[in-house]
Design an enzyme around this catalytic site. Structure first.
Site, PDB file in Angstrom:
ATOM      1  N   HIS A 119       3.660   2.210   6.295  1.00  0.00           N
ATOM      2  CA  HIS A 119       2.832   3.029   5.526  1.00  0.00           C
ATOM      3  C   HIS A 119       2.710   2.453   4.207  1.00  0.00           C
ATOM      4  O   HIS A 119       3.101   3.053   3.237  1.00  0.00           O
ATOM      5  CB  HIS A 119       3.349   4.504   5.616  1.00  0.00           C
ATOM      6  CG  HIS A 119       2.434   5.407   4.849  1.00  0.00           C
ATOM      7  ND1 HIS A 119       1.095   5.243   4.692  1.00  0.00           N
ATOM      8  CD2 HIS A 119       2.849   6.789   4.090  1.00  0.00           C
ATOM      9  CE1 HIS A 119       0.589   6.256   4.046  1.00  0.00           C
ATOM     10  NE2 HIS A 119       1.468   6.910   3.552  1.00  0.00           N
ATOM     11  N   CYS A 160      -2.553   8.525  -0.620  1.00  0.00           N
ATOM     12  CA  CYS A 160      -2.332   7.817   0.965  1.00  0.00           C
ATOM     13  C   CYS A 160      -3.646   7.825   1.615  1.00  0.00           C
ATOM     14  O   CYS A 160      -3.738   7.178   2.694  1.00  0.00           O
ATOM     15  CB  CYS A 160      -1.385   8.781   1.608  1.00  0.00           C
ATOM     16  SG  CYS A 160       0.036   8.716   0.909  1.00  0.00           S
TER      17      CYS A 160
END
Length: 402
Positions: free
Chosen positions: A345, A82
């Site tokens: 995201h 991430c």
């Protein structure tokens, strides 16, 4: 080393998967074209490109940029979970400040599938980059049929509640704040306010976390153009240049696993170290920061990040958000974009979207979500398994006179 500046940013709207009929080259074209136009430069002036993504094939970076131009420049493909987008930004900055390129491009994208963060119905995975983290979590809380990352962060929330008395209302207050901020962000996947009662009453994902406390699966791309001081001056870009004054990339140390803590294994130590290093390079403290974009993949991680960055004492993050100190009118404005919870995201794009938001904030062009008088911004992007990038940006450090 050369000073480095963000001179152009661009991003797509973050979308729920399958909302738009597009492939990753389409989203990259939109983000990169926007960043180049924002900078006022041509793709032919870019000397290197760092392209980040998590789920696509190995040389997708080249294919993603083929539609922008076939100039023969080096293209480096990156995957740091991430934290991929910010790792691309750090790579581009390193090229510029070491003289390998006077103008570099950082790109991040993700086209995700609806089921990519599926429940853990099949049991604990045997081979994963998160073996050590999961092992510690399972020792304390066992394994449940909920998404793996939700279990990791949900169990960190349980430990925080047990240790410090943090309440479900304080966890939910993060989501209430960030969903409220997202209403004014046209790039956000969700632009809807939630009450505290709605967040608490939403679908359970992994107790104490409900659906609106979890970042959604998303498609999208972001891009940032980074340039040297010489390039900025030669092209008269001083009025739009935002300086990267500090930046650090860290990974886990043995301390992440030493105490067998569900909090420690979700990156708190990495955040603490990266924050200290980046702020030290900038010659600033967190008290000097005006606006923050941090990695609220789950509501609890915003609270953990407050503490790791030194915004409050350990264990007091819930009280900090509840006090209003991290929204408009408070000491800092955290996640004016809506954060990952509301903005979305798409893993490879997240860090670059954060950088874009801070650039707009520090230029004073963020519209209805503008933080008045913002001069210093801090970006925090973390990936388990493990990588954390903290970037400090500052406006007004370069003028046409000097």
């Amino acid at each position: 080393m050369d000073r480095t500046f963000v001179i152009g940013v661009g991003m797509t709207k973050f979308e729920k998967p399958e909302t738009r009929d597009w492939e990753y080259p389409d989203m990259v074209r939109e983000a990169v074209t926007g960043a180049l136009a924002d900078a006022g430069v041509e793709y032919a002036q870019v000397r290197r490109a760092a392209v980040g993504y998590v789920f696509e094939q190995s040389t997708a970076g080249q294919r993603a940029l083929y539609d922008i131009g076939l100039t023969g420049i080096p293209v480096v493909n990156l995957n740091n979970n991430c934290a991929t987008g910010s790792t691309a930004l750090l790579t581009a900055r390193d090229w510029v400040r070491t003289g390998l390129a006077d103008c570099a491009l950082a790109v991040g994208f993700e086209k995700m599938n609806k089921g990519v963060l599926s429940p853990g119905a099949g049991g604990l995975p045997k081979v994963t980059p998160l073996d050590r983290q999961l092992g510690i979590m399972v020792e304390k809380y066992g394994w449940e049929q909920s998404p793996m990352t939700a279990q990791l962060f949900g169990n960190a929330a349980r430990e925080h509640m047990e240790r410090y008395g943090t309440t479900v209302e304080q966890l939910a207050a993060v989501s209430v704040k960030n969903h409220r901020h997202s209403v004014d962000n046209p790039y956000a996947q969700f632009q809807v306010e939630y009450t505290l009662e709605q967040v608490l009453g939403d679908k359970p994902i992994h107790a104490p976390l409900t659906r609106s406390q979890c970042s959604p699966t998303s498609d999208g791309a972001g891009a940032v153009v980074v340039a040297s001081e010489r390039f900025v001056r030669e092209h008269g870009l001083e009025d739009r240049a935002v300086e990267i004054v500090g930046q650090a990339l860290t990974t886990d140390t043995e301390a992440a696993f030493a105490d067998r803590s569900a909090i420690d294994v979700v990156g708190v130590g990495m955040t603490r170290a990266a924050g200290r290093q980046a702020l030290a390079e900038a010659g600033l403290t967190v008290e000097d920061v005006d606006v923050i974009e941090l990695h609220d993949c789950f509501s609890v991680n915003e609270i953990l990040t407050y503490e790791a960055l030194g915004m409050c004492e350990e264990g007091k993050g819930g009280e900090l958000v509840e006090s209003g100190a991290t929204t408009h009118g408070g000491r800092w404005v955290v996640n004016p974009s809506g954060g990952l919870i509301s903005k979305g995201h798409p893993l490879g794009a997240t860090g670059l979207a954060q950088a874009a938001e801070l650039t707009w904030q520090l230029r004073g062009t963020a519209g209805a979500r503008q933080v008045p008088g913002a001069v210093v911004g801090l970006q925090h992007n973390v990936g388990l398994g493990g990588a954390c990038v903290v970037t400090v940006l500052r406006s007004g450090t370069l003028t046409r006179e000097g």
